[in-house]
Write an enzyme that holds these catalytic residues in place. Structure first.
Site, PDB file in Angstrom:
ATOM      1  N   SER A 119     -43.435 -48.349  14.406  1.00  0.00           N
ATOM      2  CA  SER A 119     -43.157 -46.963  14.011  1.00  0.00           C
ATOM      3  C   SER A 119     -43.817 -45.992  14.976  1.00  0.00           C
ATOM      4  CB  SER A 119     -43.685 -46.703  12.595  1.00  0.00           C
ATOM      5  OG  SER A 119     -45.096 -46.783  12.584  1.00  0.00           O
ATOM      6  N   HIS A 140     -36.592 -49.010  14.881  1.00  0.00           N
ATOM      7  CA  HIS A 140     -37.542 -48.686  13.821  1.00  0.00           C
ATOM      8  C   HIS A 140     -36.798 -48.383  12.523  1.00  0.00           C
ATOM      9  CE1 HIS A 140     -40.391 -45.555  11.907  1.00  0.00           C
ATOM     10  NE2 HIS A 140     -40.643 -46.751  11.428  1.00  0.00           N
ATOM     11  N   ASN A 191     -42.539 -40.125  13.146  1.00  0.00           N
ATOM     12  CA  ASN A 191     -43.984 -40.008  12.950  1.00  0.00           C
ATOM     13  C   ASN A 191     -44.601 -38.844  13.707  1.00  0.00           C
ATOM     14  OD1 ASN A 191     -44.630 -41.731  10.922  1.00  0.00           O
ATOM     15  ND2 ASN A 191     -44.676 -43.521  12.257  1.00  0.00           N
TER      16      ASN A 191
END
Ligand SMILES: C/C=C/C(=O)SCCNC(=O)CCNC(=O)[C@H](O)C(C)(C)COP(=O)(O)OP(=O)(O)OC[C@H]1O[C@@H](n2cnc3c(N)ncnc32)[C@H](O)[C@@H]1OP(=O)(O)O
Length: 657
Positions: A119, A140, A191
């Site tokens: 991630s 991902h 993220n």
């Protein structure tokens, strides 16, 4: 779907049988790929197959058929031999991942594709240990994999076009929505933005200005299914901690929050440990958190949005992803109600930049320094909804009717009183302008709600006192009231869609009465309200009549008989306002209310409105017409002449003691 040699991908090996790995194995097996799931721990593999079987049953798939396509092994070398695609899904430790890529590169046929489900960690750092970095790509997935649609497909520094295209096609083949991350930057899209978004929430909790329940309530009010602290509890506070550390290790300016660290040190990781920011019935047992929604206006969620937009502007500027890919990532990957850039356009890029600058000045944190791309957009007037052009193009319409400005931004019509030098006092032109603007909104099918507001720090100080002093006869006054003022008031009162007054400053006399006659009203906390007509020898005809159906006698008469200006909080207490907001939030809450009304059928809202206004009219109409006539007479009386002149001459009227 072809591997890097052009042969079709048929067999998939997933390395790591944890929550991500078993989910990835499940979706490939469900979509008719032969899957080998590898894990060094036999217990982990047993748990994984149980969880896959349970999940398949829940999703209505036939577990037997799917399970037939799934084999498990604890022998990594065995598992890797012969696969067309490897998806690595082991814990986020770069050394561990590099070992797997080294082995996969050695054992898999040269045509196989090597994907990582990381991630946050750089794909390129894994590709480096292989002899064929061009066949290494990021895929991902999001947790829970069978349910979450998004896959970030990440191009490493050496990933070939063919391998990237195949990873995109494979994601689609297993029913997912791929978003391409064109450059291998730490945190990719999700993220990177999650950090910017959640770290702002954690910062205000660290600083004690807000608690996490208030922040979650503010986010839910925007339509997020969960607030940031609920999401962290659900996804794992420790997982996000590792993300922060990984970003920090790779020179992203990250500040790890004390609140975050405390939770991790207390082993309170969220749902999985039975407690995080909130408590859960048992470790691993989720129950929806009861968020105190009456606290939804305490924290301004624009701060989180602005921080996230800044991170996204960097991604755009660095050509990491398109704006569409970024918006899709947040909508599909994080269940946001709208894309991030859609939020930016709606709030206004200028307000995003102002908010960032304020946060940067207050904290000195790099993440808030407004990105040049945003500053340039403001300089070029690309503000979003407010100018019809921002990150996206928007429906926009504008016309000026005397001192009244009409603007349609998407589905909201804004009617702005604009005589700031006279506190937006309503002269004949303004009343006529109001009618024209309301007519324009009424005739535009795209308009779903109308917001009234004033410019220059006032809503409106009421009818124009100079014009009233200029009347020479009672008949002239009656004519003005019956032909100009009353029709405008009636148009507003019966406007066939929701009307919302947005007050930032003073609302007095007919200004306050327009607030009364709107369907909803919000105000900034510094606003003031009053019916000071008595002080100038006049009296408030709408307030004294329609007030009876909206407010209580004591409130109506107190304001009218004392001419006191009351605070927004007092106005809320007596029922004149729906909400009082701190800072700039009133503007946003007016727009949010307008959006909320679009949940209803327009015809339903029109009926709700006409029923209410009809009832109101039956109760007070006769009295209202008499009141207007009485007003004309009173204004032409000795008291009226003296009071109006005293105001304009800035003198104290003779009755004041
Ligand atoms: C059927 C309906 C009838 C009615 O609505 S009758 C009108 C009822 N309204 C009032 O009585 C309110 C009158 N205005 C005020 O009391 C004050 O204003 C405020 C509290 C609203 C704001 O006070 P501050 O911020 O100190 O402004 P400022 O210096 O009084 O006003 C700035 C300029 O605006 C003019 N102005 C204000 N209200 C009116 C008005 N209602 N009609 C005409 N002019 C108005 C002033 O005179 C002045 O002008 P300059 O700068 O030339 O001296």
């Amino acid at each position: 779907m072809a591997d890097s040699s052009g042969a079709p991908v048929e067999t998939v090996t997933v390395v790591g049988a944890g929550s991500m790995g078993h989910g990835i194995a499940q979706v490939f097996a469900t979509n008719e790929y032969d899957v080998t799931l590898v894990d060094v721990d036999p217990d982990q593999l047993a748990t994984a197959t149980d969880r896959i079987a349970e999940s398949l049953a829940r999703l209505g798939e036939d577990p037997d058929t799917v399970m037939e396509r799934l084999t498990t092994t604890t022998d990594q070398e065995d598992g890797l031999v012969g696969a067309d695609l490897m998806v690595e899904a082991v814990p986020e430790r770069i050394e561990l991942k590099r070992d797997i890529f080294e082995a996969a590169d050695r054992l898999l046929p040269p045509s196989a594709i090597l994907a990582t489900n990381t991630s946050t960690l750089p794909v390129t750092e894994m590709a480096e240990v292989t002899d064929h970095p061009e066949r290494v790509v990021g895929m991902h997935f999001s947790n829970p994999v069978p349910l979450m649609e998004i896959v970030e497909v990440i191009r490493g520094e050496e990933t070939s076009d063919e391998v990237l295209d195949t990873a995109v096609a494979l994601s689609e083949a297993v029913g997912k929505t791929p978003v391409v991350v064109r450059k291998d930057v730490p945190g990719f899209i999700l993220n990177r933005i999650n950090y910017a978004f959640w770290s702002e929430a954690l910062r205000v909790v660290d600083e004690g200005t807000h608690d996490f329940e208030a922040v979650d309530a503010a986010n839910r009010r925007l339509g997020f299914p969960m607030g940031p602290f609920e999401v962290l509890d659900f996804a794992g506070i420790d997982v996000f901690y590792m993300v922060c550390e990984a970003l920090q290790d790779r020179d992203v300016p990250v500040v790890i929050s004390e609140t975050h660290r405390d939770r991790v040190e207390a082993d309170a990781y969220g749902m999985k440990s039975g407690r995080g920011f909130y408590d859960y019935p048992a470790p691993g047992e989720y129950s929806r958190v009861d968020i105190p929604m009456d606290r939804r206006y305490e924290y301004d969620p624009l701060q989180m949005i602005a921080s996230a937009v800044n991170a996204a502007a960097w991604l755009l500027d660095e050509d990491v992803a398109t704006k569409e890919a970024i918006d899709t990532s947040m909508e599909i990957g994080m269940n946001w109600p709208r894309g991030l850039f859609e939020f930016a356009d709606e709030y206004g890029v200028d307000r995003i930049v102002d908010t960032l600058q304020r946060l940067y000045d207050e904290t000195g944190r790099e993440q808030y320094r407004p990105h040049d791309l945003l500053v340039e957009m403001v300089e070029e007037g690309r503000l979003g909804w407010a100018t019809g052009e921002g990150f996206y193009d928007h429906d926009y319409d504008q016309e000026t009717f005397g001192s009244v400005e009409y603007e349609r931004q998407e589905f909201v019509a804004y009617v702005t009183f604009s005589r700031p030098e006279k506190r937006n006092a309503m002269d004949e032109g303004a009343w006529r302008g109001l009618r024209s603007a309301l007519e324009r909104a009424r005739e535009d099918d795209a308009v779903r709600a109308t917001v009234l507001r004033g410019s220059g720090g006032a809503f409106s100080a009421g009818d124009d006192i100079q014009e009233m002093l200029d009347w020479e006869t009672v008949e002239e006054g009656k004519e003005f009231l019956s032909e100009v003022l009353l029709p405008a008031i009636e148009d507003l009162r019966t406007h066939p869609m929701p009307t919302i007054s947005l007050v930032d400053g003073v609302a007095t006399g007919a200004g306050c009465e327009m607030v009364l006659l709107s369907d909803m009203a919000v105000a900034s906390s510094g606003s003031r309200f009053g019916q000071p007509e008595g002080k100038i020898g006049a009296f408030p005809p709408m307030w004294a009549t329609y007030g009876v159906t909206n407010l209580g006698k004591k409130s109506v008469l107190e304001l009218a008989m004392t001419s006191d200006l009351v605070t927004a909080r007092k106005a809320e207490d007596i029922g004149l306002l729906n909400y009082v907001l701190d800072g700039d939030q009133a503007t946003d809450v007016a727009r949010e209310l307008a959006r909320s009304t679009t949940a209803n059928a327009p015809g339903s809202n029109a009926l709700i409105k006409s029923t209410w206004t009809g009832l109101e009219a039956d109760l007070v109409d006769e009295w209202f017409e008499d009141a207007a006539e009485d007003l004309a007479e009173q204004l032409l009386s000795e008291e009226g002449r003296h009071g109006l002149a005293a105001f304009l001459n800035k003198e104290t009227p003779r009755w004041e003691r």
